[in-house]
Design a protein around this motif. Structure first.
Motif, short mmCIF file in Angstrom:
data_model
loop_
_atom_site.label_atom_id
_atom_site.label_comp_id
_atom_site.label_asym_id
_atom_site.label_seq_id
_atom_site.Cartn_x
_atom_site.Cartn_y
_atom_site.Cartn_z
N LYS A 48 16.64 6.12 -1.94
CA LYS A 48 15.59 6.44 -2.90
C LYS A 48 14.30 5.76 -2.49
N ARG A 49 13.18 6.31 -2.96
CA ARG A 49 11.89 5.67 -2.77
C ARG A 49 11.07 5.85 -4.04
N TRP A 50 10.25 4.84 -4.33
CA TRP A 50 9.45 4.85 -5.54
C TRP A 50 7.97 4.77 -5.16
N PRO A 51 7.11 5.64 -5.75
CA PRO A 51 5.68 5.58 -5.43
C PRO A 51 5.06 4.29 -5.96
N VAL A 52 4.18 3.70 -5.14
CA VAL A 52 3.58 2.42 -5.49
C VAL A 52 2.08 2.54 -5.69
N MET A 53 1.38 3.03 -4.66
CA MET A 53 -0.08 3.12 -4.73
C MET A 53 -0.56 4.12 -3.69
N PRO A 54 -1.77 4.65 -3.86
CA PRO A 54 -2.31 5.58 -2.85
C PRO A 54 -2.48 4.89 -1.50
N HIS A 55 -2.26 5.66 -0.45
CA HIS A 55 -2.50 5.16 0.90
C HIS A 55 -3.88 5.62 1.33
N VAL A 56 -4.79 4.66 1.46
CA VAL A 56 -6.17 4.94 1.85
C VAL A 56 -6.27 4.75 3.36
N ILE A 57 -6.53 5.83 4.08
CA ILE A 57 -6.63 5.78 5.53
C ILE A 57 -7.78 4.85 5.92
N GLY A 58 -7.52 3.95 6.86
CA GLY A 58 -8.54 3.03 7.33
C GLY A 58 -8.63 1.74 6.53
N GLN A 59 -7.81 1.59 5.50
CA GLN A 59 -7.81 0.37 4.70
C GLN A 59 -7.26 -0.78 5.54
N SER A 60 -7.83 -1.97 5.39
CA SER A 60 -7.39 -3.11 6.19
C SER A 60 -6.00 -3.57 5.75
N THR A 61 -5.31 -4.22 6.66
CA THR A 61 -3.97 -4.74 6.38
C THR A 61 -4.01 -5.72 5.21
N GLU A 62 -5.05 -6.54 5.15
CA GLU A 62 -5.18 -7.51 4.05
C GLU A 62 -5.28 -6.80 2.71
N GLU A 63 -6.07 -5.72 2.64
CA GLU A 63 -6.21 -4.97 1.39
C GLU A 63 -4.89 -4.30 1.00
N ILE A 64 -4.19 -3.76 1.99
CA ILE A 64 -2.90 -3.11 1.72
C ILE A 64 -1.92 -4.14 1.16
N LEU A 65 -1.79 -5.27 1.85
CA LEU A 65 -0.84 -6.30 1.40
C LEU A 65 -1.21 -6.84 0.02
N ALA A 66 -2.49 -6.98 -0.26
CA ALA A 66 -2.92 -7.44 -1.59
C ALA A 66 -2.51 -6.43 -2.65
N GLY A 67 -2.68 -5.15 -2.37
CA GLY A 67 -2.28 -4.10 -3.31
C GLY A 67 -0.78 -4.07 -3.53
N LEU A 68 -0.01 -4.21 -2.46
CA LEU A 68 1.44 -4.21 -2.58
C LEU A 68 1.93 -5.43 -3.36
N MET A 69 1.35 -6.59 -3.07
CA MET A 69 1.72 -7.81 -3.80
C MET A 69 1.36 -7.70 -5.28
N SER A 70 0.21 -7.11 -5.56
CA SER A 70 -0.21 -6.91 -6.95
C SER A 70 0.80 -6.02 -7.68
N TRP A 71 1.25 -4.97 -7.02
CA TRP A 71 2.23 -4.07 -7.62
C TRP A 71 3.54 -4.81 -7.89
N ILE A 72 3.98 -5.62 -6.93
CA ILE A 72 5.22 -6.38 -7.12
C ILE A 72 5.07 -7.32 -8.32
N GLU A 73 3.93 -8.00 -8.40
CA GLU A 73 3.68 -8.92 -9.52
C GLU A 73 3.75 -8.19 -10.87
#
Length: 80
Positions: A48-73
Motif C-alpha cells: 500500500k501507499r498513502w499520499p503525503v504531499m505534492p511533488h514539486v519538480i526542482g524543489q531542494s532536498t532540504e525543502e522536501i525533507l522538511a515537508g516529509l518531517m512536517s507530515w510525520i509530525e
C-alpha cells in the motif's frame, strides 16, 4: 514515454523508519471514481501507499525533507 524520474527518501523519526517515493501525475479515471492527481510524494507500506504531499519538480532536498518531517509530525502528534 514519460520523462518523469521517481525520487525516494528514507527518514528516521523517533526511532521509526519511513520510506517515501514520488510518483508522476495520475489522470482521472471516471470508472473508478478517481480524480486526477498531480505528482505526489507517498509513504510506502506493505502492499500500500498513502499520499503525503505534492511533488514539486526542482524543489531542494532540504525543502522536501522538511515537508516529509512536517507530515510525520502531524500524523504522529498526540490528540489534544
Amino acid at each position: 514515454m514519460s520523462s518523469y524520474k521517481n525520487e525516494q527518501h528514507r527518514v528516521t523519526h523517533r526511532g521509526r523508519h519511513y520510506h517515501f517515493v514520488s510518483y508522476e501525475a495520475r489522470p482521472a479515471n471516471a470508472r473508478r471514481g478517481e480524480e486526477a492527481m498531480g505528482p505526489m510524494w507517498y509513504l510506502m507500506g506493505p502492499n500500500k501507499r498513502w499520499p503525503v504531499m505534492p511533488h514539486v519538480i526542482g524543489q531542494s532536498t532540504e525543502e522536501i525533507l522538511a515537508g516529509l518531517m512536517s507530515w510525520i509530525e502531524e500524523q504522529t502528534a498526540a490528540p489534544a
